[in-house]
Motif scaffolding. Structure first.
Motif, PDB file in Angstrom:
ATOM      1  N   GLU A   3       0.834  -1.198   0.000  1.00 53.25           N
ATOM      2  CA  GLU A   3       0.000   0.000   0.000  1.00 53.25           C
ATOM      3  C   GLU A   3       0.868   1.248   0.000  1.00 53.25           C
ATOM      4  O   GLU A   3       1.890   1.315   0.678  1.00 53.25           O
ATOM      5  N   TRP A 196      -8.123   1.439 -11.235  1.00 49.80           N
ATOM      6  CA  TRP A 196      -9.558   1.244 -11.057  1.00 49.80           C
ATOM      7  C   TRP A 196     -10.165   2.637 -10.912  1.00 49.80           C
ATOM      8  O   TRP A 196      -9.601   3.505 -10.232  1.00 49.80           O
ATOM      9  N   THR A 257      -6.090  -0.370  -6.405  1.00 48.94           N
ATOM     10  CA  THR A 257      -6.872  -1.603  -6.297  1.00 48.94           C
ATOM     11  C   THR A 257      -8.347  -1.230  -6.194  1.00 48.94           C
ATOM     12  O   THR A 257      -8.705  -0.108  -5.808  1.00 48.94           O
ATOM     13  N   GLU A 258      -9.191  -2.192  -6.524  1.00 46.77           N
ATOM     14  CA  GLU A 258     -10.633  -1.971  -6.369  1.00 46.77           C
ATOM     15  C   GLU A 258     -10.987  -1.793  -4.904  1.00 46.77           C
ATOM     16  O   GLU A 258     -11.843  -0.973  -4.545  1.00 46.77           O
ATOM     17  N   GLN A 259     -10.316  -2.530  -4.039  1.00 46.94           N
ATOM     18  CA  GLN A 259     -10.590  -2.450  -2.606  1.00 46.94           C
ATOM     19  C   GLN A 259     -10.287  -1.058  -2.056  1.00 46.94           C
ATOM     20  O   GLN A 259     -10.988  -0.573  -1.152  1.00 46.94           O
ATOM     21  N   ALA A 260      -9.263  -0.401  -2.606  1.00 47.39           N
ATOM     22  CA  ALA A 260      -8.917   0.941  -2.139  1.00 47.39           C
ATOM     23  C   ALA A 260     -10.064   1.916  -2.411  1.00 47.39           C
ATOM     24  O   ALA A 260     -10.386   2.771  -1.575  1.00 47.39           O
ATOM     25  N   GLN A 262     -13.235   1.061  -2.700  1.00 51.78           N
ATOM     26  CA  GLN A 262     -14.345   0.675  -1.828  1.00 51.78           C
ATOM     27  C   GLN A 262     -14.152   1.230  -0.422  1.00 51.78           C
ATOM     28  O   GLN A 262     -15.109   1.702   0.205  1.00 51.78           O
ATOM     29  N   ARG A 263     -12.910   1.189   0.062  1.00 51.53           N
ATOM     30  CA  ARG A 263     -12.635   1.760   1.399  1.00 51.53           C
ATOM     31  C   ARG A 263     -12.873   3.257   1.404  1.00 51.53           C
ATOM     32  O   ARG A 263     -13.426   3.812   2.374  1.00 51.53           O
ATOM     33  N   GLU A 266     -16.607   4.055   1.525  1.00 50.55           N
ATOM     34  CA  GLU A 266     -17.151   3.905   2.874  1.00 50.55           C
ATOM     35  C   GLU A 266     -16.870   5.146   3.714  1.00 50.55           C
ATOM     36  O   GLU A 266     -17.738   5.619   4.455  1.00 50.55           O
ATOM     37  N   SER A 273     -20.273   0.537  -5.507  1.00 49.35           N
ATOM     38  CA  SER A 273     -20.109  -0.882  -5.815  1.00 49.35           C
ATOM     39  C   SER A 273     -20.465  -1.217  -7.263  1.00 49.35           C
ATOM     40  O   SER A 273     -19.880  -2.133  -7.851  1.00 49.35           O
TER      41      SER A 273
END
Length: 286
Positions: A3, A196, A257-260, A262-263, A266, A273
């Protein structure tokens, strides 16, 4: 993937500025290492060339090139960088290089921008008021250049031709130096291909407040292009472009990343999403 917190980008930028001001000569590292790192972090891999020659602009001629003016050392250095992503993947940038740099006002009438006004913050009224253009938006709606009076500097400031609130053509400060301009240009272009991505046409004041609460500015000046005025904010594995001018999108968020993403969603209290798009570079890999 390790990260990377782009909330520290301003800190890295200040370190690079300080090293350059101190005269560091470590292979041009003070000027270019941050650019090399940024490109690598977002997925760009150099093609492996050892040197790139600047392409001669066929539109440039004897009338719009003043050969008596020096070309800033940083501009030559950039073209020769082994990690020059523009020389390797120019189609990702959607801009036109102007080489050799041409002067504005353009005696041939091809370049549309004018000279600096007599009273301006960049040069004195008794100095050369021309601007040397070295890069332009695809349709030449915006041009980027440096004051001709500062052409002898290795790292002159970079100006952009834009329009003020009254629709008048003006020159504004785009970057504090040539090398910082090319870093800024990479920030505006490469994540759009390698990251992303999610775009929001309009965002609420609460989302803007969330950006300021959870992210930090990159420390770059607002990017001026096609009426946009875009500021960049950074956080863990994300960079967000927030446009307060004209344009189709007020906000574009880029994630390594896609997760980054999404975080970040939030934290901002939004649901991305169904709107996160995979990197364009994935199509090339396929």
């Amino acid at each position: 993937m390790t990260e990377i917190d782009y909330g520290r980008f301003h800190e890295w930028l200040e370190e690079a500025r300080s090293a350059a001001a101190a005269g560091s000569t470590d292979g041009g590292g003070a000027r270019w290492d941050l650019l090399r790192r940024f490109q690598q972090e977002w997925g760009y891999e150099p093609a492996g060339h050892t040197e790139s020659d600047a392409p001669v602009d066929e539109e440039a001629g004897d009338d719009d090139v003043d050969s008596s003016l020096a070309i800033p050392a940083a501009l030559d250095e950039w073209w020769a960088l082994p990690c020059n992503s523009f020389a390797d993947r120019g189609e990702l940038y959607e801009t036109n290089p102007v080489w050799p740099p041409t002067v504005r006002p353009d005696p041939t009438g091809y370049g549309v921008a004018g000279a600096l006004p007599q009273v301006n913050p960049f040069v004195g009224p008794d100095e050369d008021l021309r601007v040397c253009v070295f890069m332009a938006e695809n349709q030449y709606c915006n041009e980027w250049g440096y004051p001709a009076a500062r052409s002898g500097l290795a790292e002159p400031p970079v100006l952009v031709s834009a329009r003020d609130d009254d629709g008048q053509e003006v020159w504004l400060l785009q970057s504090h130096s040539v090398s910082e301009f090319f870093l800024h240009l990479a920030v505006t272009r490469l994540p759009a291909h390698y990251a992303w991505t999610v775009e929001e046409g309009v965002v609420s004041p609460q989302v803007v407040a969330g950006l300021r609460e959870h992210l930090r500015p990159l420390g770059l000046l607002p990017w001026r292009e096609l009426g946009a005025r875009t500021e960049f904010w950074g956080g863990p594995d994300v960079i967000v472009a927030h446009n307060t001018g004209y344009g189709d999108s007020e906000l574009v968020a880029y994630g390594r990343t896609e997760q980054a993403l999404q975080r970040l969603a939030e934290k901002l209290g939004v649901d991305w999403s169904e709107w996160i798009c995979a990197p364009e570079s994935h199509d090339e890999e396929g």
